[in-house]
Design an enzyme around this catalytic site. Structure first.
Site, PDB file in Angstrom:
ATOM      1  N   LYS A   1      30.783  16.179 -28.053  1.00 35.50           N
ATOM      2  CA  LYS A   1      32.097  16.274 -27.421  1.00 35.50           C
ATOM      3  C   LYS A   1      33.166  16.419 -28.497  1.00 35.50           C
ATOM      4  O   LYS A   1      33.383  15.516 -29.288  1.00 35.50           O
ATOM      5  CB  LYS A   1      32.367  15.040 -26.564  1.00 35.50           C
ATOM      6  CG  LYS A   1      33.330  15.356 -25.447  1.00 35.50           C
ATOM      7  CD  LYS A   1      33.394  14.236 -24.465  1.00 35.50           C
ATOM      8  CE  LYS A   1      33.963  14.705 -23.153  1.00 35.50           C
ATOM      9  NZ  LYS A   1      34.289  13.573 -22.294  1.00 35.50           N
TER      10      LYS A   1
ATOM     11  N   TRP B   1      32.954  19.744 -24.114  1.00 26.95           N
ATOM     12  CA  TRP B   1      31.540  19.692 -24.472  1.00 26.95           C
ATOM     13  C   TRP B   1      31.086  20.919 -25.256  1.00 26.95           C
ATOM     14  O   TRP B   1      31.460  22.037 -24.948  1.00 26.95           O
ATOM     15  CB  TRP B   1      30.672  19.596 -23.223  1.00 26.95           C
ATOM     16  CG  TRP B   1      30.789  18.282 -22.521  1.00 26.95           C
ATOM     17  CD1 TRP B   1      31.350  18.060 -21.301  1.00 26.95           C
ATOM     18  CD2 TRP B   1      30.338  17.009 -22.979  1.00 26.95           C
ATOM     19  NE1 TRP B   1      31.271  16.726 -20.981  1.00 26.95           N
ATOM     20  CE2 TRP B   1      30.657  16.060 -21.995  1.00 26.95           C
ATOM     21  CE3 TRP B   1      29.696  16.571 -24.146  1.00 26.95           C
ATOM     22  CZ2 TRP B   1      30.352  14.706 -22.126  1.00 26.95           C
ATOM     23  CZ3 TRP B   1      29.399  15.221 -24.278  1.00 26.95           C
ATOM     24  CH2 TRP B   1      29.727  14.305 -23.285  1.00 26.95           C
TER      25      TRP B   1
ATOM     26  N   GLU C   1      31.123  13.011 -13.172  1.00 26.50           N
ATOM     27  CA  GLU C   1      30.292  12.565 -12.048  1.00 26.50           C
ATOM     28  C   GLU C   1      30.808  11.281 -11.417  1.00 26.50           C
ATOM     29  O   GLU C   1      30.275  10.811 -10.413  1.00 26.50           O
ATOM     30  CB  GLU C   1      28.849  12.324 -12.530  1.00 26.50           C
ATOM     31  CG  GLU C   1      28.070  13.578 -12.888  1.00 26.50           C
ATOM     32  CD  GLU C   1      28.231  13.997 -14.343  1.00 26.50           C
ATOM     33  OE1 GLU C   1      29.257  13.638 -14.947  1.00 26.50           O
ATOM     34  OE2 GLU C   1      27.335  14.680 -14.866  1.00 26.50           O
TER      35      GLU C   1
ATOM     36  N   THR D   1      30.577  20.295 -14.708  1.00 21.87           N
ATOM     37  CA  THR D   1      30.489  19.624 -16.002  1.00 21.87           C
ATOM     38  C   THR D   1      29.408  20.279 -16.831  1.00 21.87           C
ATOM     39  O   THR D   1      28.337  20.609 -16.321  1.00 21.87           O
ATOM     40  CB  THR D   1      30.201  18.114 -15.857  1.00 21.87           C
ATOM     41  OG1 THR D   1      29.985  17.575 -17.163  1.00 21.87           O
ATOM     42  CG2 THR D   1      29.004  17.815 -14.979  1.00 21.87           C
TER      43      THR D   1
END
Ligand code: AMP
Length: 541
Positions: free
Chosen positions: A441, A446, A331, A185
């Site tokens: 975002k 991202w 996550e 990420t």
């Protein structure tokens, strides 16, 4: 005293075994890079999954080895998920939209042994091949002709690889805590961070997501996951959908094409879909322009970014589709909250229901939530107090891959700080109000504000630079660059944009550059993004 129940590990291979026996004639339909529509059954899928598992074993992989995929949503990618993870390896899904430096970083950091790529990504991988030299070989996810023009070394096509393999495979009895998936990420600052999923978390998460108050997936559903298989395992949909034996429809590389999505939904009778707001805007615009109605779709799970009220109303008013907003993170495997109505809400007015749908949903069993103030004091669920949103549970990551102690760094007491700021109402509906992490975002992907700022600071006329996200109808958010000039420097918007060109990814280019006299700072001298976001709240692109 221990109970006397069987100690059967929760493994993703058990989904293969269950679904194969119970749902063998259920269909999987995919648009792929080379076929407009590929259609087969669960039975055929699992035969090929086992063939691939045999082939991977022959490549000399050991338990826990990482095998990366870079591919769109289609049947071969789905097969890879089960073959890699089920056989005891780790499926590292790579987002092809990231730019090359990030992709190189992730492949090397993960120490990927083999790379499985869609044919259209061959040129991308050829360009970086010399910088990922530890990768042993490449599997092109196409037929036997798909490797003919590449300069990649040790390359084989997917179909050639599995062709002569047996469709029987003895799934290893793994520890349910063994890793089976890896997804990086970039939703935090610094290098991308790897989230390492295990079998147990994935199965528990799949059980949770199929529940009636979550995605409510059943055997009678037809699911169209537009959310990529490289985004948090497509929100767990491959596991949830196959656990119940739902029909699965994949849009392949056409995930941002309104016409393809509409036709798939109508022709395959899709009942539920999953995706970020940006893709639904494309679909809704296509439907409106062509005066079309979605006739089969019952509900759509939208997450990854806040869902605009206008989108909820459009789905409801024009298509009779119920929007369930969901919130989660890479996550978190990813689900944390999903919108569903509670007992006693039967008499809510239409507008009251819409208001609920604009919130991010309520917590599901398996994810504990709390909001805390700056001193870590727990705040009430009164719909007014807002603070840092923290979570914990069996499918929340405890550490990032090879960054010991990192995930728990913020709280120190076993909770994961999401970087989101939220309030929670007395009924448990959570609403994101801001974020503490300094990222933007855009269209579900991202953008690192800090990286753009650092690059902009390299311009001799820039004294200070700050990047914030501002609202955008199509992309949810777009970056704007706020600059304080060096005294007496003559620099304009175009100078700055030309300077950034080629140094950052094209889609990271700020939509505007604004010059101001002073950027607000915190007491410790950091740029005060909250104040800056407040200052530009009404900014229109
Ligand atoms: P990712 O790890 O890329 O899935 O991004 C997770 C982050 O996306 C969250 O921490 C939020 O900042 C944002 N996010 C996810 N879902 C929503 C939602 N429904 N509304 C607002 N922000 C969201």
């Amino acid at each position: 005293m221990h109970g006397l129940m069987m100690d059967t590990p929760l493994l993703i291979s058990s989904i293969v075994e269950h679904a194969d026996i119970n749902f063998h004639d259920r269909e999987i339909v995919s648009v792929t890079a080379d076929e407009s529509l590929h259609r087969y059954t669960y039975k055929e899928c699992f035969q090929r999954v086992r063939k691939l598992a045999n082939a991977l074993e022959k490549l000399g992989l050991s338990e826990g080895d990482r095998v990366a995929t870079m591919a769109w949503n289609d049947y071969r990618h789905l097969e890879s998920y089960y073959a890699i993870g089920g056989a005891g390896y780790v499926c590292h899904t790579i987002n092809p939209r990231l730019f090359p430096e990030q992709i190189i970083f992730m492949i090397n950091h993960a120490e990927d042994k083999w790379l499985m790529i869609d044919p259209m990504f061959i040129p991308l991988i050829e360009k970086i091949a010399s910088q990922i030299s530890d990768v042993k070989g490449f599997i092109v996810m196409g037929d036997e002709g798909s490797t003919k023009d590449t300069t990649l070394k040790n390359v084989i096509s997917y179909e050639a690889l599995i062709k002569d393999e047996s469709d029987q495979f003895e799934w290893p009895l793994l520890d349910e805590r063994a890793a089976m998936g890896l997804c990086y990420t970039s939703g935090t600052t610094g290098d991308p961070k790897g989230v390492l999923y295990n079998h147990r978390a994935t199965i528990l998460h799949a059980y949770a997501l199929i529940a009636p108050d979550a995605m409510n997936l059943s055997n009678r559903d037809c699911v169209l996951p537009v959310v990529p298989l490289f985004h948090v395992n497509s929100w767990g949909s491959p596991y949830g959908a196959m656990m119940v034996g739902a029909k699965i429809v994949y849009p392949g590389p056409k995930m941002a094409d309104g016409e393809t999505l509409y036709n798939l939904m109508e022709e395959e009778k899709v009942t539920v879909s999953l995706g970020v707001p940006t893709v639904w805007l494309v679909l809704l615009q296509y439907a409106a322009k062509n005066n079309l109605k979605l006739n089969n779709l019952q509900r759509t799970i939208i997450g990854g970014a806040a869902v605009p009220e206008s989108m909820i109303r459009d789905f409801h008013d024009n298509h009779d589709v119920f929007v369930q907003q969901a919130w989660g993170m890479t996550e978190m495997t990813p689900l944390g909250t999903v919108m569903s109505m509670k007992h006693g809400m039967e008499d809510l007015t239409h507008d009251e229901i819409i208001a609920l749908q604009t919130k991010q949903g309520r917590g599901m069993f398996g994810v504990e939530m709390r909001i805390v103030d700056d001193n870590q004091a727990i705040l009430p669920w009164d719909g007014v107090a807002f603070g840092a949103l923290q979570v914990r549970g069996p499918w929340v990551c405890s550490d990032y891959y090879r960054l010991d102690g990192s995930a728990d760094a913020h709280t120190g007491d076993g909770w994961f700080d999401t970087g989101d700021v939220a309030k929670i109402d007395p009924e448990g509906y959570m609403q994101i109000t801001d974020r503490t992490k300094d990222v933007i975002k855009s269209g579900g992907e991202w953008i690192s504000s800090i990286e753009i700022e650092n690059t902009a600071m390299g311009h001799p006329g820039v004294a200070e630079a700050a990047v914030i996200g501002v609202a955008h109808e199509k992309w949810t958010e777009r970056p704007i660059l706020i600059v304080v000039k060096v005294k007496d420097a003559s620099v304009d918007k175009q100078d700055i944009l030309s300077f950034l060109e080629g140094k950052i990814a094209k889609w990271w280019m700020p939509d505007d550059v604004i010059f101001i006299e002073e950027i607000p700072h915190t007491a410790t001298g950091k740029i005060k993004k909250t104040a800056l976001r407040e200052q530009f709240i009404d900014f229109k692109l």
